[in-house]
Design a protein around this motif. Structure first.
Motif, PDB file in Angstrom:
ATOM      1  N   LEU A 158       0.818  -1.212   0.000  1.00  0.00           N
ATOM      2  CA  LEU A 158       0.000   0.000   0.000  1.00  0.00           C
ATOM      3  C   LEU A 158       0.851   1.262   0.000  1.00  0.00           C
ATOM      4  O   LEU A 158       0.481   2.258  -0.636  1.00  0.00           O
ATOM      5  N   LYS A 159       1.985   1.241   0.685  1.00  0.00           N
ATOM      6  CA  LYS A 159       2.867   2.411   0.708  1.00  0.00           C
ATOM      7  C   LYS A 159       3.383   2.762  -0.685  1.00  0.00           C
ATOM      8  O   LYS A 159       3.690   3.925  -0.952  1.00  0.00           O
ATOM      9  N   THR A 160       3.494   1.772  -1.571  1.00  0.00           N
ATOM     10  CA  THR A 160       4.082   2.018  -2.893  1.00  0.00           C
ATOM     11  C   THR A 160       3.059   2.293  -3.990  1.00  0.00           C
ATOM     12  O   THR A 160       3.457   2.654  -5.098  1.00  0.00           O
ATOM     13  N   LEU A 161       1.782   2.131  -3.707  1.00  0.00           N
ATOM     14  CA  LEU A 161       0.778   2.338  -4.758  1.00  0.00           C
ATOM     15  C   LEU A 161       0.713   3.813  -5.161  1.00  0.00           C
ATOM     16  O   LEU A 161       0.674   4.689  -4.311  1.00  0.00           O
ATOM     17  N   PRO A 162       0.665   4.077  -6.476  1.00  0.00           N
ATOM     18  CA  PRO A 162       0.645   5.460  -6.944  1.00  0.00           C
ATOM     19  C   PRO A 162      -0.758   6.063  -7.020  1.00  0.00           C
ATOM     20  O   PRO A 162      -0.902   7.216  -7.379  1.00  0.00           O
ATOM     21  N   TYR A 163      -1.774   5.301  -6.700  1.00  0.00           N
ATOM     22  CA  TYR A 163      -3.145   5.813  -6.805  1.00  0.00           C
ATOM     23  C   TYR A 163      -3.827   5.761  -5.443  1.00  0.00           C
ATOM     24  O   TYR A 163      -3.276   5.243  -4.483  1.00  0.00           O
ATOM     25  N   ASP A 164      -5.045   6.289  -5.380  1.00  0.00           N
ATOM     26  CA  ASP A 164      -5.725   6.491  -4.103  1.00  0.00           C
ATOM     27  C   ASP A 164      -6.801   5.463  -3.789  1.00  0.00           C
ATOM     28  O   ASP A 164      -7.485   5.574  -2.773  1.00  0.00           O
ATOM     29  N   ARG A 165      -6.959   4.484  -4.662  1.00  0.00           N
ATOM     30  CA  ARG A 165      -7.991   3.455  -4.464  1.00  0.00           C
ATOM     31  C   ARG A 165      -7.456   2.148  -5.013  1.00  0.00           C
ATOM     32  O   ARG A 165      -6.914   2.116  -6.117  1.00  0.00           O
ATOM     33  N   TRP A 166      -7.608   1.078  -4.240  1.00  0.00           N
ATOM     34  CA  TRP A 166      -7.152  -0.239  -4.687  1.00  0.00           C
ATOM     35  C   TRP A 166      -8.152  -1.284  -4.232  1.00  0.00           C
ATOM     36  O   TRP A 166      -8.479  -1.378  -3.057  1.00  0.00           O
ATOM     37  N   SER A 167      -8.650  -2.056  -5.172  1.00  0.00           N
ATOM     38  CA  SER A 167      -9.588  -3.124  -4.882  1.00  0.00           C
ATOM     39  C   SER A 167      -8.885  -4.454  -5.080  1.00  0.00           C
ATOM     40  O   SER A 167      -8.165  -4.643  -6.062  1.00  0.00           O
ATOM     41  N   ALA A 168      -9.098  -5.379  -4.146  1.00  0.00           N
ATOM     42  CA  ALA A 168      -8.429  -6.672  -4.211  1.00  0.00           C
ATOM     43  C   ALA A 168      -9.373  -7.760  -3.723  1.00  0.00           C
ATOM     44  O   ALA A 168     -10.226  -7.526  -2.867  1.00  0.00           O
ATOM     45  N   THR A 169      -9.196  -8.943  -4.282  1.00  0.00           N
ATOM     46  CA  THR A 169      -9.919 -10.094  -3.760  1.00  0.00           C
ATOM     47  C   THR A 169      -9.168 -10.617  -2.542  1.00  0.00           C
ATOM     48  O   THR A 169      -7.987 -10.308  -2.347  1.00  0.00           O
ATOM     49  N   PHE A 170      -9.839 -11.400  -1.765  1.00  0.00           N
ATOM     50  CA  PHE A 170      -9.174 -12.014  -0.618  1.00  0.00           C
ATOM     51  C   PHE A 170      -8.031 -12.905  -1.105  1.00  0.00           C
ATOM     52  O   PHE A 170      -6.981 -12.984  -0.469  1.00  0.00           O
ATOM     53  N   ASP A 171      -8.238 -13.569  -2.243  1.00  0.00           N
ATOM     54  CA  ASP A 171      -7.165 -14.395  -2.827  1.00  0.00           C
ATOM     55  C   ASP A 171      -5.955 -13.548  -3.200  1.00  0.00           C
ATOM     56  O   ASP A 171      -4.813 -13.962  -2.998  1.00  0.00           O
ATOM     57  N   ASP A 172      -6.207 -12.359  -3.767  1.00  0.00           N
ATOM     58  CA  ASP A 172      -5.101 -11.445  -4.096  1.00  0.00           C
ATOM     59  C   ASP A 172      -4.287 -11.123  -2.852  1.00  0.00           C
ATOM     60  O   ASP A 172      -3.055 -11.106  -2.882  1.00  0.00           O
ATOM     61  N   LEU A 173      -4.986 -10.860  -1.764  1.00  0.00           N
ATOM     62  CA  LEU A 173      -4.305 -10.523  -0.511  1.00  0.00           C
ATOM     63  C   LEU A 173      -3.497 -11.704   0.017  1.00  0.00           C
ATOM     64  O   LEU A 173      -2.378 -11.528   0.507  1.00  0.00           O
TER      65      LEU A 173
END
Length: 88
Positions: A17-32
């Motif tokens: 999250l510290k490295t994301l260049p945008y202000d919104r990120w959606s993820a599946t539980f599997d992605d996490l």
């Protein structure tokens, strides 16, 4: 507290999250789970409070990871197993 987030079990999420260049990120539980390298606990799939913000008020270590990175959770969809993080 930020030091704990950077060293804790959920530190890969904190770092991501510290490295994301945008202000919104959606993820599946599997992605996490792929990001973290381990399965989320059953409570993440069964209990909406697992996704609650409020680590600074005695919340959970996972919330500490996203909050210390400057994010909060919104739009937790338990059926679709998806969560959206927004930058504070």
């Amino acid at each position: 507290m930020e030091r704990a987030a950077a060293r804790g079990k959920y530190s890969p999420l904190y770092e991501h999250l510290k490295t994301l260049p945008y202000d919104r990120w959606s993820a599946t539980f599997d992605d996490l789970e792929k990001l973290l390298g381990f399965e989320l606990p059953d409570s993440a799939r069964l209990s909406r409070p697992w996704w609650a913000n409020g680590a600074s008020r005695g919340g959970h270590s996972q919330a500490l990871a996203w909050e210390m990175a400057g994010w909060k959770t919104t739009d937790v969809d338990m059926e679709e197993e998806r969560v959206t993080f927004v930058r504070n």
